[in-house]
Design a protein around this motif. Structure first.
Motif, mmCIF file in Angstrom:
data_model
loop_
_atom_site.group_PDB
_atom_site.id
_atom_site.type_symbol
_atom_site.label_atom_id
_atom_site.label_comp_id
_atom_site.label_asym_id
_atom_site.label_seq_id
_atom_site.Cartn_x
_atom_site.Cartn_y
_atom_site.Cartn_z
ATOM 1 N N GLN A 126 -7.396 10.485 49.564
ATOM 2 C CA GLN A 126 -6.474 10.944 48.528
ATOM 3 C C GLN A 126 -6.069 9.816 47.593
ATOM 4 N N LEU A 127 -5.899 8.621 48.131
ATOM 5 C CA LEU A 127 -5.596 7.466 47.286
ATOM 6 C C LEU A 127 -6.761 7.153 46.351
ATOM 7 N N LYS A 128 -7.974 7.258 46.882
ATOM 8 C CA LYS A 128 -9.164 7.035 46.066
ATOM 9 C C LYS A 128 -9.240 8.050 44.930
ATOM 10 N N GLU A 129 -8.983 9.322 45.241
ATOM 11 C CA GLU A 129 -9.016 10.369 44.220
ATOM 12 C C GLU A 129 -7.943 10.129 43.160
ATOM 13 N N LEU A 130 -6.757 9.724 43.603
ATOM 14 C CA LEU A 130 -5.664 9.459 42.676
ATOM 15 C C LEU A 130 -6.016 8.305 41.735
ATOM 16 N N MET A 131 -6.529 7.232 42.299
ATOM 17 C CA MET A 131 -6.894 6.076 41.491
ATOM 18 C C MET A 131 -8.014 6.426 40.520
ATOM 19 N N TYR A 155 -20.059 7.098 39.031
ATOM 20 C CA TYR A 155 -20.444 6.107 40.032
ATOM 21 C C TYR A 155 -19.600 4.831 39.893
ATOM 22 N N PHE A 156 -19.327 4.465 38.657
ATOM 23 C CA PHE A 156 -18.473 3.300 38.428
ATOM 24 C C PHE A 156 -17.075 3.517 39.010
ATOM 25 N N LEU A 157 -16.503 4.696 38.752
ATOM 26 C CA LEU A 157 -15.166 5.008 39.263
ATOM 27 C C LEU A 157 -15.164 5.082 40.783
ATOM 28 N N ALA A 158 -16.227 5.660 41.351
ATOM 29 C CA ALA A 158 -16.316 5.762 42.814
ATOM 30 C C ALA A 158 -16.347 4.374 43.445
ATOM 31 N N PHE A 159 -17.138 3.477 42.863
ATOM 32 C CA PHE A 159 -17.235 2.111 43.391
ATOM 33 C C PHE A 159 -15.907 1.373 43.257
ATOM 34 N N THR A 160 -15.319 1.439 42.063
ATOM 35 C CA THR A 160 -14.094 0.684 41.796
ATOM 36 C C THR A 160 -12.934 1.166 42.649
ATOM 37 N N ALA A 161 -12.760 2.495 42.733
ATOM 38 C CA ALA A 161 -11.659 3.047 43.524
ATOM 39 C C ALA A 161 -11.847 2.728 45.004
ATOM 40 N N SER A 162 -13.076 2.861 45.495
ATOM 41 C CA SER A 162 -13.338 2.582 46.910
ATOM 42 C C SER A 162 -13.089 1.109 47.230
ATOM 43 N N ALA A 163 -13.503 0.229 46.325
ATOM 44 C CA ALA A 163 -13.292 -1.204 46.546
ATOM 45 C C ALA A 163 -11.810 -1.543 46.597
ATOM 46 N N ASN A 164 -11.041 -0.949 45.693
ATOM 47 C CA ASN A 164 -9.602 -1.219 45.666
ATOM 48 C C ASN A 164 -8.898 -0.696 46.916
ATOM 49 N N ILE A 165 -9.312 0.486 47.383
ATOM 50 C CA ILE A 165 -8.728 1.031 48.615
ATOM 51 C C ILE A 165 -9.099 0.145 49.802
ATOM 52 N N GLY A 166 -10.326 -0.378 49.789
ATOM 53 C CA GLY A 166 -10.738 -1.283 50.859
ATOM 54 C C GLY A 166 -9.887 -2.541 50.897
#
Length: 207
Positions: A126-131, A155-166
């Motif tokens: 949910q945090l990833k989706e929000l970001m 794909y850019f948004l998926a990578f960036t959001a996932s990296a930030n959540i990590g």
């Protein structure tokens, strides 16, 4: 007036007790195994009192999350991805990122538990989706319909959001062992230059 004030204070206190009970029990036995009875016993209230505020455990968790999400949205309004590079070049943390991290730090007790293996498995998603949504709104204002890119936006948004959540999850799991400014600086560099170039420049050692 005094009666209403006392009632409001009692309500706030009860909700704090329930929240604390939720965090303690989640750390001990896992969120999926917690019942309303467990929460009532730990918070030293009766189940009727719990149901005055929440429908069930899932409703409690959802309300607590939504409070955090609303705060993130208010700060993320100031997000301008085109400004990140400017701050990275100056070696400074991007201010909006810093404000978001400071806000998240104020909820660290909740996030540290709920982002752990015993916690809310839906929270990172949910945090990833929000970001992603917040970034997409800003990128849509900045990107040109004429420009082409070797990386598709989704794909850019998926990578960036996932990296930030990590990074957020790692930071929380380590007990927030670096400051918000240090983490914001790190994220600013990674967002602007990419992870490999940031590592090779040794930015992390200069923070």
């Amino acid at each position: 007036m005094d009666h209403e004030l006392k009632k409001d204070r009692r309500k706030i206190r009860t909700k704090k007790l329930i929240r604390q009970a939720l965090l303690e029990l989640t750390a001990e036995k896992g969120l999926s195994r917690i019942s309303v009875m467990d929460l009532a016993e730990r918070a030293e209230i009766n189940r009727g009192t719990f149901y005055l505020h929440y429908h069930d455990v899932a409703d409690l968790v959802d309300q607590l999350k939504q409070e955090i999400f609303e705060g993130i949205k208010l700060i993320a309004v100031g997000l301008n991805p085109m400004e990140v590079k400017l701050y990275a070049e100056r070696g400074e943390p991007y201010p909006t990122l810093l404000r978001i991290l400071e806000y998240l730090l104020s909820h660290a007790d909740y996030l540290r538990v709920m982002l752990s293996p015993n916690g809310d498995l839906q929270l990172p998603i949910q945090l990833k989706e929000l970001m992603s949504q917040q970034m997409l709104q800003q990128f849509e204002l900045q990107k040109s319909t004429e420009s082409a890119s070797i990386v598709a936006w989704d794909y850019f948004l998926a990578f960036t959001a996932s990296a930030n959540i990590g990074l957020l999850t790692h930071w929380m799991s380590r007990g927030n062992d670096i400051t918000t400014r240090e983490l914001a600086s790190m994220m600013t560099q990674i967002l602007s230059r990419g992870p490999l170039e940031t590592l090779m420049r040794g930015v992390g050692n200069k923070l």
